[in-house]
Design an enzyme around this catalytic site. Structure first.
Site, short mmCIF file in Angstrom:
data_model
loop_
_atom_site.label_atom_id
_atom_site.label_comp_id
_atom_site.label_asym_id
_atom_site.label_seq_id
_atom_site.Cartn_x
_atom_site.Cartn_y
_atom_site.Cartn_z
N CYS A 268 -8.68 2.20 14.77
CA CYS A 268 -8.33 1.85 16.14
C CYS A 268 -9.50 1.40 17.00
CB CYS A 268 -7.62 3.03 16.79
SG CYS A 268 -5.93 3.17 16.19
N1 LIG Z 1 -3.59 5.05 12.90
C1 LIG Z 1 -3.62 5.34 14.19
O1 LIG Z 1 -4.07 6.40 14.57
C2 LIG Z 1 -3.05 4.40 15.23
C3 LIG Z 1 -2.92 4.88 16.54
C4 LIG Z 1 -2.39 4.05 17.49
C5 LIG Z 1 -2.03 2.74 17.15
N2 LIG Z 1 -2.21 2.29 15.88
C6 LIG Z 1 -1.80 0.91 15.59
O2 LIG Z 1 -0.54 0.98 14.94
C7 LIG Z 1 -0.44 -0.05 13.93
C8 LIG Z 1 -0.19 0.58 12.58
O3 LIG Z 1 -1.31 1.37 12.25
P1 LIG Z 1 -1.30 2.41 11.05
O4 LIG Z 1 -2.54 3.22 11.20
O5 LIG Z 1 0.00 3.12 10.95
O6 LIG Z 1 -1.47 1.44 9.80
P2 LIG Z 1 -1.27 1.84 8.28
O7 LIG Z 1 -2.05 0.85 7.50
O8 LIG Z 1 -1.51 3.29 8.09
O9 LIG Z 1 0.27 1.61 8.04
C9 LIG Z 1 0.90 0.40 8.15
C10 LIG Z 1 1.82 0.23 6.95
O10 LIG Z 1 2.50 -1.00 7.09
C11 LIG Z 1 2.71 -1.53 5.79
N3 LIG Z 1 3.00 -2.96 5.93
C12 LIG Z 1 2.17 -3.97 6.23
N4 LIG Z 1 2.84 -5.12 6.35
C13 LIG Z 1 4.14 -4.83 6.12
C14 LIG Z 1 5.31 -5.60 6.10
N5 LIG Z 1 5.29 -6.90 6.40
N6 LIG Z 1 6.46 -4.98 5.80
C15 LIG Z 1 6.51 -3.66 5.53
N7 LIG Z 1 5.42 -2.88 5.54
C16 LIG Z 1 4.25 -3.46 5.84
C17 LIG Z 1 1.40 -1.21 5.06
O11 LIG Z 1 1.57 -1.22 3.68
C18 LIG Z 1 1.08 0.17 5.63
O12 LIG Z 1 1.56 1.20 4.81
C19 LIG Z 1 -1.74 -0.83 14.04
O13 LIG Z 1 -1.57 -1.90 14.92
C20 LIG Z 1 -2.70 0.17 14.64
O14 LIG Z 1 -3.76 -0.45 15.32
C21 LIG Z 1 -2.68 3.10 14.91
#
Ligand SMILES: NC(=O)c1ccc[n+]([C@@H]2O[C@H](COP(=O)([O-])OP(=O)(O)OC[C@H]3O[C@@H](n4cnc5c(N)ncnc54)[C@H](O)[C@@H]3O)[C@@H](O)[C@H]2O)c1
Length: 429
Positions: A268
């Site tokens: 993030c």
């Molecule tokens: N991790 C955090 O703490 C956090 C906190 C706030 C916001 N965010 C934001 O939230 C979003 C997701 O983050 P995250 O940490 O959960 O990511 P992540 O990588 O843990 O999970 C995302 C998942 O989406 C899947 N994916 C990607 N493209 C796809 C598609 N087209 N169809 C289906 N699945 C698909 C990936 O395989 C992955 O498992 C990002 O924009 C991130 O910046 C994350």
């Protein structure tokens, strides 16, 4: 689309079952929704179907119980998406090879949704994006099949704000900022979040909500950069930065303590601030302060290596050929996530200098470095005493500091974990 089109929701599709999507899926399923999780990573689907969690805060038991009850199912296929009343997009928004925002996953998700979009559905984007992205990039892809947002379907933006590993604030007690393409879209999204027990804060435009998320994380990046820069200046002048922060933090107003460290990691903060700075630069108004802060924080792993070099030099040793054990390789304490981890950057830099580097981390057994896997060493007296230097990069609660202190010949403490221990063999940031 009018208010009466907001029908009660019953089935929720969550796209992307990662750190954001999986906890949301579990919460929605617990609150009575049938949840269809769509995930492109087969290993995650298999793990979920075996009832094994890969995200801290979600237990295997949760997954087992909810899937046995038929409340939670995971699949690679988008085919059944049209059965969902609400679709929440939680795909990654990382940086590409050039270090710039990469919207490939978001675009792919939008195209898959568009192919199955039906009237009355509510689509919510939770991924972090630059201001204007939901309206200018995501929406046109959704409307490709002549469905109109605010008329045929609802569109909203609600950034996720979770902080993995935070025991005080989690998904259930962090209010959701919610903005809609139209006021009715916003009301639809708020009613969904309310139905799963989340407090919502209405935001007037999607662009504002997108910007608010970037403000939250850029705020952290800049404040950490301030204290990291000050740490370097204090060290140069023989002042203890940790005492400085503790002293300043006694002011009951107008100050929030941030602590120095070997850099800023995770998916993030370092990534989001680039979503902000690249967008600002593209708009013709560079965010100079945030850009500078990013540079300061990105330089910290190299500075940490300098501190290690100095500590070894005081013992008559060089980085090259020294055995160095790094403790903690995740991007912050008490979580298993190693994305953008500063400790891994330090290991790479040490390897480049010819050090013989190993690591120990109670949260992760294996890491991938430049395509090679490296296994955590076992916790044993002989392993520790064989090192020229032990570097504490992340202070996991599970570390037995007294044991580490006793068994390590020289310690470089990048997290002020050994505060209060006899200073002799400890060198600090
Ligand atoms: N991790 C955090 O703490 C956090 C906190 C706030 C916001 N965010 C934001 O939230 C979003 C997701 O983050 P995250 O940490 O959960 O990511 P992540 O990588 O843990 O999970 C995302 C998942 O989406 C899947 N994916 C990607 N493209 C796809 C598609 N087209 N169809 C289906 N699945 C698909 C990936 O395989 C992955 O498992 C990002 O924009 C991130 O910046 C994350």
């Amino acid at each position: 689309m009018s208010e009466k089109n907001i029908t009660p929701f019953s089935r929720v599709g969550v796209i992307g079952l990662g750190y954001v999507g999986l906890p949301l899926s579990v919460l929605a399923a617990r609150r009575g929704y049938r949840v269809l999780g769509i995930e492109q990573n087969r290993a995650k689907i298999d793990s979920l179907n075996r009832g094994e969690s890969y995200v801290s805060g979600v237990t295997g038991r949760d997954l087992q119980v909810l899937s046995e009850k038929g409340m939670l199912a995971a699949t690679e296929s988008y085919e059944e998406l049209d059965t969902c009343d609400v679709i929440v997009v939680c795909v990654p928004t990382p940086l590409n090879a050039e270090g710039l925002p990469d919207y490939q996953c978001l675009k792919a998700a939008a195209q898959e949704i568009a192919a199955r979009l039906r009237k009355g559905q509510l689509v919510i984007v939770e991924s972090t994006v630059a201001p204007g992205t939901t309206a200018s990039l995501f929406l046109p892809l959704l409307e490709a099949r002549a469905m109109l947002a605010g008329y045929d379907f609802f569109l909203a933006y609600s950034p996720e704000r979770i902080d993995p590993g935070n025991r005080e604030y989690g998904l259930e007690n962090i209010p959701k900022l919610v903005a809609g393409f139209t006021p009715t879209c916003r009301r639809a999204a708020r009613s969904f979040y309310k139905s799963i027990g989340l407090a919502t804060v209405p935001v007037r435009t999607m662009e504002t909500a997108e910007m608010a998320k970037l403000l939250e994380n850029t705020f952290r990046d800049i404040n950490i950069a301030l204290v990291n820069e000050m740490a370097r200046i204090c060290r140069h002048n023989g002042i203890d930065i940790w005492e400085v922060v503790e002293a300043a933090a006694t002011k009951p107003f107008g100050f929030q303590a941030f602590y120095p460290g070997p850099g800023v990691g995770g998916h993030c903060v370092p990534v989001d601030s680039i979503y902000y700075t690249s967008w600002a630069r593209g708009s013709g108004r560079p965010a100079e302060l945030a850009e500078k802060a990013r540079l300061v924080n990105a330089a910290m792993p190299l500075y940490a290596v300098d501190v290690i070099r100095e500590a070894l030099a005081a013992e008559g040793r060089h980085l090259s050929g020294s055995r160095i054990l790094v403790l903690g390789v995740t991007y912050k304490k008490d979580i298993e996530d190693t994305r953008e981890s500063s400790a891994l950057k330090i290991i790479e830099l040490l390897q480049e200098k010819g050090s013989i580097v190993s690591f120990y981390d109670p949260m992760t057994e294996q890491v991938n470095l430049n395509g090679k896997t490296l296994d955590s060493v076992a916790l044993s007296r002989s392993t520790f005493s064989a090192q020229d230097c032990v570097v504490l990069a992340v202070h996991h609660s599970a570390f037995d500091l007294a044991w580490i202190y006793t068994n390590s010949p020289l310690i470089v403490d990048l997290a002020n974990a050994f505060n209060g221990f006899p200073a002799g063999k400890i060198k600090r940031l």
